[in-house]
Design a protein around this motif. Sequence first.
Motif, PDB file in Angstrom:
ATOM      1  N   LYS A   1       0.441  -1.168  -0.007  1.00 48.21           N
ATOM      2  CA  LYS A   1      -0.038  -0.340  -0.100  1.00 48.21           C
ATOM      3  C   LYS A   1       0.959   1.040  -0.098  1.00 48.21           C
ATOM      4  O   LYS A   1       0.642   2.486  -0.605  1.00 48.21           O
ATOM      5  N   GLY A   2       1.846   1.111   0.845  1.00 48.64           N
ATOM      6  CA  GLY A   2       2.433   2.060   0.641  1.00 48.64           C
ATOM      7  C   GLY A   2       3.398   2.313  -0.779  1.00 48.64           C
ATOM      8  O   GLY A   2       3.451   3.504  -0.886  1.00 48.64           O
ATOM      9  N   LEU A   3       4.071   1.810  -0.857  1.00 44.43           N
ATOM     10  CA  LEU A   3       5.075   1.912  -2.294  1.00 44.43           C
ATOM     11  C   LEU A   3       4.249   2.109  -3.603  1.00 44.43           C
ATOM     12  O   LEU A   3       3.941   3.389  -3.928  1.00 44.43           O
ATOM     13  N   LEU A   4       2.889   2.295  -3.425  1.00 42.38           N
ATOM     14  CA  LEU A   4       1.558   1.874  -4.283  1.00 42.38           C
ATOM     15  C   LEU A   4       1.268   3.930  -4.298  1.00 42.38           C
ATOM     16  O   LEU A   4       0.833   4.323  -5.107  1.00 42.38           O
ATOM     17  N   LYS A   5       1.057   3.761  -2.820  1.00 42.53           N
ATOM     18  CA  LYS A   5       0.440   5.648  -2.860  1.00 42.53           C
ATOM     19  C   LYS A   5       1.463   6.584  -2.480  1.00 42.53           C
ATOM     20  O   LYS A   5       1.397   7.301  -3.675  1.00 42.53           O
ATOM     21  N   ILE A   6       3.187   6.056  -3.101  1.00 43.57           N
ATOM     22  CA  ILE A   6       4.243   6.925  -3.390  1.00 43.57           C
ATOM     23  C   ILE A   6       4.090   6.795  -4.990  1.00 43.57           C
ATOM     24  O   ILE A   6       3.931   7.822  -5.658  1.00 43.57           O
ATOM     25  N   TYR A   7       3.535   5.764  -5.628  1.00 44.18           N
ATOM     26  CA  TYR A   7       3.819   5.827  -7.137  1.00 44.18           C
ATOM     27  C   TYR A   7       2.232   6.436  -7.475  1.00 44.18           C
ATOM     28  O   TYR A   7       2.636   7.740  -8.901  1.00 44.18           O
ATOM     29  N   VAL A   8       1.325   6.708  -6.850  1.00 43.97           N
ATOM     30  CA  VAL A   8       0.209   7.570  -7.480  1.00 43.97           C
ATOM     31  C   VAL A   8       0.044   9.031  -7.429  1.00 43.97           C
ATOM     32  O   VAL A   8       0.136   9.693  -8.303  1.00 43.97           O
ATOM     33  N   GLU A   9       0.777   9.199  -6.065  1.00 44.37           N
ATOM     34  CA  GLU A   9       1.268  10.796  -5.735  1.00 44.37           C
ATOM     35  C   GLU A   9       2.444  11.439  -6.636  1.00 44.37           C
ATOM     36  O   GLU A   9       1.946  12.717  -6.513  1.00 44.37           O
ATOM     37  N   VAL A  10       3.435  10.457  -7.112  1.00 43.36           N
ATOM     38  CA  VAL A  10       4.393  11.119  -8.325  1.00 43.36           C
ATOM     39  C   VAL A  10       3.741  11.116  -9.407  1.00 43.36           C
ATOM     40  O   VAL A  10       4.024  12.236  -9.859  1.00 43.36           O
ATOM     41  N   PHE A  11       2.776  10.643 -10.081  1.00 42.72           N
ATOM     42  CA  PHE A  11       2.742  10.236 -11.108  1.00 42.72           C
ATOM     43  C   PHE A  11       1.966  11.483 -11.306  1.00 42.72           C
ATOM     44  O   PHE A  11       1.824  12.329 -11.674  1.00 42.72           O
ATOM     45  N   ARG A  12       0.613  11.623  -9.795  1.00 45.46           N
ATOM     46  CA  ARG A  12      -0.347  12.956 -10.020  1.00 45.46           C
ATOM     47  C   ARG A  12      -0.238  13.862  -9.631  1.00 45.46           C
ATOM     48  O   ARG A  12      -0.357  15.180 -10.634  1.00 45.46           O
ATOM     49  N   GLY A  13       1.202  14.211  -9.292  1.00 50.04           N
ATOM     50  CA  GLY A  13       1.738  15.740  -8.384  1.00 50.04           C
ATOM     51  C   GLY A  13       2.203  16.356  -9.653  1.00 50.04           C
ATOM     52  O   GLY A  13       2.886  17.196  -9.504  1.00 50.04           O
ATOM     53  N   THR A  14       3.202  15.817 -10.961  1.00 49.11           N
ATOM     54  CA  THR A  14       4.295  16.172 -11.623  1.00 49.11           C
ATOM     55  C   THR A  14       3.734  16.181 -13.234  1.00 49.11           C
ATOM     56  O   THR A  14       2.577  15.099 -12.993  1.00 49.11           O
ATOM     57  N   PRO A  15       4.406  16.787 -13.974  1.00 51.11           N
ATOM     58  CA  PRO A  15       3.022  17.014 -14.859  1.00 51.11           C
ATOM     59  C   PRO A  15       3.965  15.841 -16.469  1.00 51.11           C
ATOM     60  O   PRO A  15       4.742  15.748 -16.095  1.00 51.11           O
ATOM     61  N   MET A  16       2.571  15.703 -17.241  1.00 47.48           N
ATOM     62  CA  MET A  16       2.894  14.164 -17.924  1.00 47.48           C
ATOM     63  C   MET A  16       4.959  14.354 -18.728  1.00 47.48           C
ATOM     64  O   MET A  16       4.783  14.320 -19.628  1.00 47.48           O
ATOM     65  N   MET A  17       4.430  16.778 -19.079  1.00 48.71           N
ATOM     66  CA  MET A  17       5.179  15.972 -20.265  1.00 48.71           C
ATOM     67  C   MET A  17       6.971  16.142 -19.648  1.00 48.71           C
ATOM     68  O   MET A  17       7.898  15.768 -20.079  1.00 48.71           O
ATOM     69  N   VAL A  18       6.634  16.664 -18.010  1.00 44.28           N
ATOM     70  CA  VAL A  18       8.014  15.976 -17.369  1.00 44.28           C
ATOM     71  C   VAL A  18       8.680  14.909 -17.454  1.00 44.28           C
ATOM     72  O   VAL A  18       9.308  14.517 -17.446  1.00 44.28           O
ATOM     73  N   GLN A  19       7.342  13.869 -17.334  1.00 38.86           N
ATOM     74  CA  GLN A  19       8.144  12.501 -16.526  1.00 38.86           C
ATOM     75  C   GLN A  19       7.767  12.130 -18.049  1.00 38.86           C
ATOM     76  O   GLN A  19       9.536  11.456 -17.889  1.00 38.86           O
ATOM     77  N   SER A  20       7.655  12.558 -19.305  1.00 37.97           N
ATOM     78  CA  SER A  20       7.841  11.525 -20.444  1.00 37.97           C
ATOM     79  C   SER A  20       9.976  11.727 -21.024  1.00 37.97           C
ATOM     80  O   SER A  20      10.565  10.887 -20.788  1.00 37.97           O
ATOM     81  N   MET A  21      10.284  13.495 -20.628  1.00 44.16           N
ATOM     82  CA  MET A  21      10.505  13.069 -21.024  1.00 44.16           C
ATOM     83  C   MET A  21      12.501  12.865 -20.261  1.00 44.16           C
ATOM     84  O   MET A  21      13.673  12.107 -20.210  1.00 44.16           O
ATOM     85  N   PHE A  22      11.534  12.448 -18.464  1.00 45.39           N
ATOM     86  CA  PHE A  22      12.484  12.110 -17.604  1.00 45.39           C
ATOM     87  C   PHE A  22      12.360  10.760 -17.479  1.00 45.39           C
ATOM     88  O   PHE A  22      13.702   9.971 -17.658  1.00 45.39           O
ATOM     89  N   ILE A  23      11.661   9.919 -17.823  1.00 49.43           N
ATOM     90  CA  ILE A  23      11.812   8.953 -17.888  1.00 49.43           C
ATOM     91  C   ILE A  23      12.802   7.754 -19.843  1.00 49.43           C
ATOM     92  O   ILE A  23      13.622   6.982 -19.895  1.00 49.43           O
ATOM     93  N   TYR A  24      12.266   8.652 -20.459  1.00 48.14           N
ATOM     94  CA  TYR A  24      12.857   8.354 -22.218  1.00 48.14           C
ATOM     95  C   TYR A  24      13.833   8.528 -21.701  1.00 48.14           C
ATOM     96  O   TYR A  24      15.178   7.465 -21.820  1.00 48.14           O
TER      97      TYR A  24
END
Lengths: 245, 268
Positions: free
Chosen positions: B72-95
Amino acid sequence: MEPILQITHLKKDFGSHQVLSDIDFSVNQGDVVSIIGASGSGKSTLLRCINLLESPTSGDIRFHGESVLDSSIDVPAYRAKVGMVFQSFNLFDNMNVLENCMISPVKILKVPKAEARDRAMMYLDKVGMTSFINAKPRYLSGGQKQRVAIARALAIQPEVLLFDEPTSALDPQMVGEVLDVIGDLAKEGRTMVIVTHEMTFARDVSNRIIFMDEGVICEEGAPEKIFNQPVKDATKAFLQRFWNR
Amino acid sequence: MTSLPSDFLGRVFFILQRYGMSYLRGAGTTLLISLISTLFGCIIGFGVGVVQYLPIEERLPWWKRWLLVLAKGLLKIYVEVFRGTPMMVQSMFIYYGASQLMGINMSMWFAAFFIVSINTGAYMAETVRGGLLSIDNGQTEGALAVGMSPIRAMNYVLIPQALRNIMPQIGNNLIINIKDTCVLSVIGTVELFFASKSVAGTYYTYFESMAIAMVLYLTMTIVASKLLRLWEKKMDGPSSYDLATTDTLAFTSGLLTMAPAKKKERRD
Ligand SMILES: Nc1ncnc2c1ncn2[C@@H]1O[C@H](COP(=O)(O)OP(=O)(O)O)[C@@H](O)[C@H]1O
Ligand SMILES: [Mg+2]
């Protein structure tokens, strides 16, 4: 003869609140036991302990002599042998009437589909609901829902049926149709435990009445005895209040 | 090079004539990524939502309880990180992060599906948990009482009802995805926005190109929401029920025979 259900020294606490203390009784093949008593006396909790929707704090529940509190017991398989009918029906809202009666036989008990359908239809016929097989529960009246719920419980072919105030959520004009169905089941010799406030009905269908008061079985016996010559003051007071309503 | 027509509509038709296919391919890419990613996102969302919904019961063995708390803790972090940052930034960050940190050269396509799915999953997780919580406890108890294990109760009773409850939010997510896939242009995905921008740059016709993109986006989102509405209706079944006829009442296996239906008389 060994009883189907044997409850010994059953105790249930919710936190520091003791709801059941030292309950002892057994249910034999063909028994129709009605449990009466004031609201809050622990009747629902007792039924819910019997099919393990609540886990008892201490004591034992034996089904054909085998403790169902043993950690090796297959709880879902045990529950399938003890049917339950709830006050609030609890029909599956995502399924129609027929699916409600077929899901457990087909998916859990692995009855072939055609046979499960016939079985469901037979029990729906018994409760007079065959013409509604395509209806979702939201289109049914309370009385109809409860009759389907009874058919659903029968379709798993349980050895004992538990009823928790099956008519308490119904409009008065629908109480009769549901009590008729339960009365028919009693005549067939089905083993049942019925929590009810319908005293006339309890007197007519049961071979044993249990009066519960504040988490204990206060008095128990044949309907004639409990209703005509109660011994305990609490029983007298309860029935007095009841008949004078 | 032929010269551009001087009026707006003329320029639009000029562009469509030459680059119609790029627009369609771009729109197709947008649609493909949004549809598949919404589907995967829902699957992720259901997985995460169900875990978040599970109660940590006292009677579970201690290691199961701790495993559940950890998950539950890990999944909560996942949810917070991806909801709390812009998808455009995530795209470049991950890619770019994947290739720099782990030496993985993600294909652009994989990255696109991955990023949108995992984003949708983060949003859907909370929706699914809420959808499950909104179901009356009697449904679970009814399921347990007919002999279903908690997992089966989940599969046959709770998840279908939660799915129906959250259909509108799934539709919302699909529409958001159709629009937001445009941020994938930063990692080079040639979806509708990228395609439109390229055409715009060629002739310096930003207004006309974007007008075409607007119409295409709007068409896709409107059609998507209409189709979802229809699907919802279908899930609800008919708005009334037919009384069964003798035909549907026929016994199929022939193992049992039914007594002629007797009229139930009222007790009172
Ligand atoms: N889940 C629960 N948590 C705490 N208290 C409960 C719970 N369920 C029942 N109780 C309490 O147990 C007592 C008996 O309840 P119940 O068995 O429902 O009585 P009855 O069915 O006879 O009306 C009541 O005081 C009720 O408030
Ligand atoms: Mg009760």
